[in-house]
Design a protein around this motif. Structure first.
Motif, mmCIF file in Angstrom:
data_model
loop_
_atom_site.group_PDB
_atom_site.id
_atom_site.type_symbol
_atom_site.label_atom_id
_atom_site.label_comp_id
_atom_site.label_asym_id
_atom_site.label_seq_id
_atom_site.Cartn_x
_atom_site.Cartn_y
_atom_site.Cartn_z
ATOM 1 N N ASP A 104 0.856 -1.179 0.000
ATOM 2 C CA ASP A 104 0.000 0.000 0.000
ATOM 3 C C ASP A 104 0.895 1.233 0.000
ATOM 4 O OD1 ASP A 104 -1.828 2.104 0.777
ATOM 5 O OD2 ASP A 104 -3.186 0.542 1.484
ATOM 6 N N THR A 105 0.469 2.305 -0.648
ATOM 7 C CA THR A 105 1.306 3.504 -0.726
ATOM 8 C C THR A 105 0.727 4.694 0.031
ATOM 9 O OG1 THR A 105 0.281 4.108 -2.840
ATOM 10 C CG2 THR A 105 2.342 2.832 -2.911
ATOM 11 N N GLY A 106 -0.348 4.476 0.789
ATOM 12 C CA GLY A 106 -0.830 5.522 1.679
ATOM 13 C C GLY A 106 -1.666 6.592 1.029
ATOM 14 N N THR A 107 -2.260 6.331 -0.124
ATOM 15 C CA THR A 107 -3.113 7.339 -0.742
ATOM 16 C C THR A 107 -4.414 7.540 0.029
ATOM 17 O OG1 THR A 107 -4.003 5.631 -2.203
ATOM 18 C CG2 THR A 107 -2.178 6.969 -3.040
ATOM 19 N N VAL A 108 -4.789 6.557 0.840
ATOM 20 C CA VAL A 108 -5.951 6.675 1.718
ATOM 21 C C VAL A 108 -5.454 6.625 3.153
ATOM 22 C CG1 VAL A 108 -8.147 5.674 2.428
ATOM 23 C CG2 VAL A 108 -7.451 5.576 0.027
ATOM 24 N N GLY A 109 -5.816 7.603 3.951
ATOM 25 C CA GLY A 109 -5.305 7.696 5.309
ATOM 26 C C GLY A 109 -5.981 6.730 6.262
ATOM 27 N N GLY A 110 -5.347 6.500 7.378
ATOM 28 C CA GLY A 110 -5.900 5.633 8.403
ATOM 29 C C GLY A 110 -4.866 4.642 8.891
ATOM 30 N N GLY A 111 -5.329 3.674 9.636
ATOM 31 C CA GLY A 111 -4.408 2.680 10.149
ATOM 32 C C GLY A 111 -5.127 1.636 10.971
ATOM 33 N N SER A 112 -4.368 0.731 11.542
ATOM 34 C CA SER A 112 -4.930 -0.321 12.376
ATOM 35 C C SER A 112 -3.859 -0.856 13.311
ATOM 36 C CB SER A 112 -5.487 -1.468 11.515
ATOM 37 O OG SER A 112 -4.444 -2.111 10.808
ATOM 38 N N VAL A 113 -4.304 -1.411 14.407
ATOM 39 C CA VAL A 113 -3.441 -2.149 15.323
ATOM 40 C C VAL A 113 -4.168 -3.431 15.680
ATOM 41 C CG1 VAL A 113 -2.237 -0.158 16.274
ATOM 42 C CG2 VAL A 113 -4.381 -0.896 17.307
ATOM 43 N N GLY A 114 -3.420 -4.469 15.938
ATOM 44 C CA GLY A 114 -4.061 -5.737 16.241
ATOM 45 C C GLY A 114 -3.161 -6.694 16.981
ATOM 46 N N LEU A 115 -3.777 -7.707 17.525
ATOM 47 C CA LEU A 115 -3.069 -8.743 18.266
ATOM 48 C C LEU A 115 -3.704 -10.076 17.948
ATOM 49 C CD1 LEU A 115 -0.844 -9.125 20.494
ATOM 50 C CD2 LEU A 115 -2.715 -9.154 22.144
ATOM 51 N N GLU A 116 -2.869 -11.059 17.620
ATOM 52 C CA GLU A 116 -3.328 -12.421 17.378
ATOM 53 C C GLU A 116 -2.682 -13.353 18.379
ATOM 54 O OE1 GLU A 116 -2.270 -13.370 13.402
ATOM 55 O OE2 GLU A 116 -3.863 -12.167 12.491
ATOM 56 N N SER A 117 -3.466 -14.268 18.918
ATOM 57 C CA SER A 117 -2.932 -15.233 19.877
ATOM 58 C C SER A 117 -3.459 -16.617 19.542
ATOM 59 C CB SER A 117 -3.334 -14.860 21.305
ATOM 60 O OG SER A 117 -2.826 -15.793 22.237
ATOM 61 N N ALA A 118 -2.559 -17.582 19.500
ATOM 62 C CA ALA A 118 -2.966 -18.963 19.260
ATOM 63 C C ALA A 118 -3.644 -19.511 20.510
ATOM 64 C CB ALA A 118 -1.758 -19.811 18.900
ATOM 65 N N LEU A 119 -4.706 -20.261 20.308
ATOM 66 C CA LEU A 119 -5.458 -20.808 21.429
ATOM 67 C C LEU A 119 -5.046 -22.223 21.791
ATOM 68 C CD1 LEU A 119 -9.078 -19.528 20.683
ATOM 69 C CD2 LEU A 119 -7.248 -18.429 21.983
ATOM 70 N N ASN A 120 -4.525 -22.993 20.827
ATOM 71 C CA ASN A 120 -4.156 -24.376 21.129
ATOM 72 C C ASN A 120 -2.660 -24.619 20.997
ATOM 73 O OD1 ASN A 120 -4.266 -24.127 18.299
ATOM 74 N ND2 ASN A 120 -4.662 -26.318 18.047
ATOM 75 N N TYR A 121 -1.876 -23.550 20.917
ATOM 76 C CA TYR A 121 -0.422 -23.648 20.981
ATOM 77 C C TYR A 121 0.119 -22.306 21.425
ATOM 78 C CZ TYR A 121 -0.504 -21.487 16.287
ATOM 79 O OH TYR A 121 -0.716 -20.662 15.230
ATOM 80 N N ASN A 122 1.421 -22.182 21.530
ATOM 81 C CA ASN A 122 2.032 -20.989 22.096
ATOM 82 C C ASN A 122 2.617 -20.102 20.999
ATOM 83 O OD1 ASN A 122 4.755 -19.660 23.170
ATOM 84 N ND2 ASN A 122 3.321 -19.793 24.879
ATOM 85 N N ALA A 123 1.931 -19.003 20.673
ATOM 86 C CA ALA A 123 2.445 -18.019 19.722
ATOM 87 C C ALA A 123 1.579 -16.775 19.807
ATOM 88 C CB ALA A 123 2.457 -18.555 18.296
ATOM 89 N N THR A 124 2.216 -15.611 19.778
ATOM 90 C CA THR A 124 1.517 -14.335 19.810
ATOM 91 C C THR A 124 2.119 -13.417 18.759
ATOM 92 O OG1 THR A 124 1.106 -14.557 22.185
ATOM 93 C CG2 THR A 124 0.866 -12.359 21.229
ATOM 94 N N LYS A 125 1.238 -12.723 18.035
ATOM 95 C CA LYS A 125 1.686 -11.826 16.975
ATOM 96 C C LYS A 125 0.963 -10.495 17.087
ATOM 97 C CE LYS A 125 2.233 -11.594 11.916
ATOM 98 N NZ LYS A 125 1.996 -12.335 10.639
ATOM 99 N N GLY A 126 1.727 -9.420 17.109
ATOM 100 C CA GLY A 126 1.161 -8.083 17.082
ATOM 101 C C GLY A 126 1.509 -7.398 15.776
ATOM 102 N N TYR A 127 0.638 -6.508 15.315
ATOM 103 C CA TYR A 127 0.875 -5.872 14.036
ATOM 104 C C TYR A 127 0.282 -4.459 14.036
ATOM 105 C CZ TYR A 127 -3.968 -7.254 13.287
ATOM 106 O OH TYR A 127 -5.308 -7.424 13.431
ATOM 107 N N PHE A 128 0.701 -3.675 13.047
ATOM 108 C CA PHE A 128 0.164 -2.333 12.882
ATOM 109 C C PHE A 128 0.213 -1.935 11.414
ATOM 110 C CE2 PHE A 128 4.621 -1.354 12.670
ATOM 111 C CZ PHE A 128 4.698 -0.228 11.852
ATOM 112 N N THR A 129 -0.644 -0.998 11.028
ATOM 113 C CA THR A 129 -0.561 -0.316 9.742
ATOM 114 C C THR A 129 -0.878 1.150 9.994
ATOM 115 O OG1 THR A 129 -2.895 -0.655 9.173
ATOM 116 C CG2 THR A 129 -1.334 -2.357 8.481
ATOM 117 N N ALA A 130 -0.285 2.015 9.191
ATOM 118 C CA ALA A 130 -0.554 3.454 9.308
ATOM 119 C C ALA A 130 -0.291 4.105 7.971
ATOM 120 C CB ALA A 130 0.326 4.080 10.388
ATOM 121 N N ALA A 131 -1.121 5.097 7.625
ATOM 122 C CA ALA A 131 -0.966 5.783 6.347
ATOM 123 C C ALA A 131 -1.620 7.141 6.412
ATOM 124 C CB ALA A 131 -1.580 4.955 5.221
ATOM 125 N N GLY A 132 -1.183 8.011 5.527
ATOM 126 C CA GLY A 132 -1.808 9.322 5.472
ATOM 127 C C GLY A 132 -0.916 10.346 4.819
#
Length: 834
Positions: free
Chosen positions: A170-198
């Motif tokens: 993405d090249t940011g022609t549309v502004g905004g963003g997101s933050v998130g968190l993913e967690s595995a329920l039946n094994y051990n792993a956690t992932k956090g992520y973000f996006t931002a544009a404007g």
């Protein structure tokens, strides 16, 4: 917002269409265009045309479809692309064999498929030993994937006659963003992520995204096997009517586990096997050959002979890339575009592979000049006690250091548009250059350990006189598969490729043609161990073998090679919603690092007669297709269909197969149909694809001596090419709730070209649900392998029932090894958009 949040597969179908490029106003069919046929093709395209008006087989994959799939490996994402073949059971970090349209992989990697990031290849060669192109790429939120199969990939990319897969940021022609968190329920792993544009100022906009991950992973080794991050960002300055300039950066440092062949009980018949059952004590869906007892392995330095300790980190790529794109439209029908990227890349590859054996085949054999009398535990709670198991793992310990895999790449082109013969004509001339560094050293140890899926312990061998013949389970350092596999090399491969394309359009008719000439220059050296540098000695009281580099094996590499490619296509727009196209193409690829130390060079580093014949492989393709969209009442649809024929000849060398390596001289051809489509009506949506392939071997010879190859398997279906592949992803939205499933299947595939022994058809089912519980906030639930099936991923190492029975039986079932997809994986995610 810059990223859509619905996790169901049809969310991509529900996305807004790209701006219409035709003169006619949007029709209802266009407004419901689920395959985004109005999206402008940016991959291997010399002109800005929509998918509907491009004489190419193009597939676009958006973030929402990937999230619905919940892929457990990088390669699994590619199963969403019609015609794409992958064996994706090697781990979340890559190392898959990737091919397309029935072009099999002879020695590993992705020989005919190029992976790009924003229009430039991640690496110059997709099948480098311990450096495949999928090592260096991670799909992240707000990315999309554009895949072009065949067609212009032959003339607008190097070494990609099969396909180009472009990860588009993405090249940011549309502004905004997101933050998130993913967690595995039946094994051990956690992932956090973000996006931002404007926008930062008038005419200045940015985009950034990234993730961080940590955990043990689904196949728990007892320590954090997944840990790392990626950050990507770009900054664009609009120059008004003159174009734009864009800067981009990527920082990747990610450690991911490697999965190998694992044991299973095989339901087998005379012509193929029909399914798998878990091996007692080692469930291939969740088991691992790595655990707390081999988290650190010993490696003998190839130069000094000193023993050093290395972590078993699986696949650990580090890639820092810095790029610049200048796009100028000075007027008068001229366009100038230049993409540049400088990449620093390095990493390690370390793992324990699988080698199935019975104790009876070890006891009484000769190891390090002594007769093996017994087997004992080398570590763990039973250390020193006698081993009484029915099976053990004789797979190797592998540690490879990729000290420099960096590159410089630049693609410059200029185009001129003008009127000719009653139509609009565009001519583009370009020059591509990429200098790929390949510097590695290999360490492959002969090793013994228990056949357990959780924390396998090392096994020591004792001679009949009581002498230890192993050190923590290792009987030979740098000696497994022959001393020549212990190798070090440092080379640079520079590819320069001028290309020229011409496009003519008049009314509903388009014609285009292109040519390209790739010129390769290789400089460097390679060196390996030999029998002369292999010795057996006492190390910490154990009699073990080891080898170091032998200067007498040193090979100079100073040679040139070249090949030419062409592509000719035509398209006719039947109406605003239907087009038909045809194309004929010829492309090629260079064989580089897989052919070193093979006897293909003269003492001065130039190619000898045999080497000149084997440095280039060629692929020819013909294809015809139709693209259509429409509406029946409330039901909107879009569809692509392509009939293709592919053929290629290949010569290659693989040192890892046998003590002296194996030479290959092969030719294949395939005919098939690729289908993709989508439906939408109210809250219901579905995307689907299917590929049927009829592939056969037209020439096949292999052996340890390039002058005395043994032919077999001509007329058979090549190994690893399914006759049928399909994906079906229906979903339904009710208010703020969306749910769906994704069904990914493949038909029978041959496990060995010579013997025609078939793996069964298999089906993988994933489930996804998403609930928008407040404005901007969603919670997602994704389940990979919903029914927890033991799926062989179309691959089994054993080629016949006789060889399966050589490993004995358990409960009346033969024991075999092969790549297996992960078991059930349940991931809960929370995402907020702003």
């Amino acid at each position: 917002m810059i990223a859509q949040t619905a996790a169901a597969p049809a969310a991509a179908a529900a996305s807004a269409p790209m701006p219409d490029t035709a003169a006619a106003p949007p029709t209802p069919a266009r407004q419901a265009d689920s395959l985004n046929l109005e999206r402008i093709v940016v991959t291997t395209a010399s002109m800005a045309r929509s998918k509907l008006r491009s004489s190419l087989s193009v597939t676009t994959i958006d973030d929402d479809l990937v999230r619905a799939m919940n892929p457990q490996t990088q390669a699994e994402v590619l199963r969403l692309i019609p015609g794409m073949i992958d064996q994706g059971g090697n781990g979340p970090g890559g190392n898959a064999n990737i091919s397309v349209r029935g072009l099999p992989v002879t020695t590993g990697g992705s020989p005919f498929v190029q992976i790009q990031e924003d229009g430039l290849p991640t690496v110059l060669f997709g099948d480098m030993n311990f450096g495949n192109n999928d090592y260096w790429i991670r799909f992240n939120r707000s990315n999309s994937i554009e895949a072009v199969r065949g067609g212009s990939a032959s003339v607008l990319a190097s070494g990609a006659p099969g396909a180009v897969i472009n990860f588009v940021s993405d090249t940011g022609t549309v502004g905004g963003g997101s933050v998130g968190l993913e967690s595995a329920l039946n094994y051990n792993a956690t992932k956090g992520y973000f996006t931002a544009a404007g926008a930062l100022a008038e005419g200045l906009h940015f985009h950034a995204d990234g993730f961080v991950i940590q955990g043990r992973g689904l196949r728990d080794p007892g320590f954090d096997a997944q840990k790392g991050y990626q950050i990507k960002a770009n900054l664009t300055k609009d120059l008004g009517t003159l174009g734009y300039v864009r800067f981009n950066v990527k920082l990747l440092d990610d450690t991911e586990p490697l999965y190998t062949s694992y044991p299973s009980l095989v339901h087998a018949g005379s012509s193929g096997f029909t399914g798998l059952s878990p091996f007692p004590g080692f469930d291939a869906r969740t088991g691992s050959t790595v655990g707390v007892y081999n988290e650190v392995i010993n490696v003998v330095d190839s130069t000094t002979g000193q023993l050093t300790r290395r972590r078993t980190d699986g696949l650990h790529p580090v890639a820092n890339a810095y790029g610049l794109q200048l796009h100028l439209t000075p007027g008068g029908g001229f366009t100038i575009d230049d993409k540049f990227r400088y990449t620093q890349m390095r990493g390690t590859f370390s793992n324990n592979t699988m080698g199935l054996a019975m104790p009876s085949s070890i006891i009484g054999s000769t190891v390090n000049g002594q007769t093996v009398g017994s087997i004992v535990y080398a570590n763990g709670p039973s250390k020193g006690q006698a081993f009484t198991g029915s099976y053990l793992n004789t797979g190797t310990q592998t540690f490879t250091r990729m000290s420099d895999m960096g590159s410089r790449a630049n693609d410059l082109n200029a185009s001129k548009t003008f009127d000719l013969a009653g139509g609009k004509t565009s001519v583009t001339g370009g020059l591509f250059y990429m200098d790929q560094h390949i510097a590695q050293d290999w360490h492959i140890n002969a090793h013994y350990q228990t056949l357990e899926g959780v924390n396998p312990a090392g096994l020591d061998l004792l001679s009949t006189t009581g002498q230890l013949l192993t050190l923590n389970g290792v009987s030979g350092f740098n000696t497994a598969r022959g001393p020549g596999v212990n190798r070090t090399y440092d080379l640079s491969a520079a590819n320069t490729a001028p290309y020229l394309t011409a496009n003519w359009e008049s009314g509903a008719l388009q014609l285009d043609a292109g040519v390209r000439h790739d010129m390769l220059r290789v400089n460097g050296w390679a060196e390996s161990a030999s029998a002369a540098t292999t010795q057996t000695s006492l190390i910490d009281g154990s009699l073990v073998s080891s080898s170091v580099l032998d200067p007498a094996t040193r090979e100079a590499l100073h040679y040139d090679a070249s090949y030419s490619s062409y592509s000719v296509g035509a398209l006719y727009a039947v109406n605003n919603d239907t087009s038909v196209f045809g194309r004929v193409s010829r492309g090629g690829r260079f064989n580089v690092d897989r052919n070193i130390l093979s006897g293909y060079t003269n003492p001065d580093g130039s190619l000898n007669d045999s080497g000149r014949q084997k440095v280039v492989s060629h692929v020819k393709q013909q294809e015809i297709g139709v693209k259509n969209r429409g509406q029946f009442g409330e039901l909107a649809y879009s569809a692509n269909a392509t009939l293709f024929h592919s053929s290629y000849g290949s010569s290659n060398f693989d040192l890892t197969q046998g003590p002296t390596g194996t030479y290959y001289q092969s030719a294949y051809e395939s005919t098939g149909v690729e289908l993709e489509g989508s439906l939408r009506s109210g809250g219901f949506a579905m995307v689907a694809s299917m590929t049927w392939t009829d592939a056969k071997v037209t020439a096949n010879a292999q052996g340890a001596d390039p002058q005395n190859l043994v032919s077999s398997g001509v007329g058979n279906r090549p190994a690893g090419v399914p006759d049928l592949m399909y994906m079906l992803a229906p979903s339904y939205r009710i208010g703020d709730f969306m749910g769906g499933v994704m069904i990914v299947g493949r038909g029978r595939s041959n496990v060995n070209t010579s013997s025609q022994y078939f793996a069964p058809a298999e089906v993988l089912v994933n489930m996804n649900m998403s609930w928008r519980f407040m404005p901007g906030a969603t919670v997602d639930l994704n389940v990979h392998n919903l029914f927890d099936k033991l799926l062989a991923d179309g691959h089994l190492n054993q080629s016949s029932l006789a060889s399966l029975q050589a490993n004995g039986t358990i409960n009346g079932l033969p024991v075999g090894t092969g790549g297996v997809l992960n078991g059930r994986a349940v991931v809960l995610g929370l995402n907020y958009e702003f």
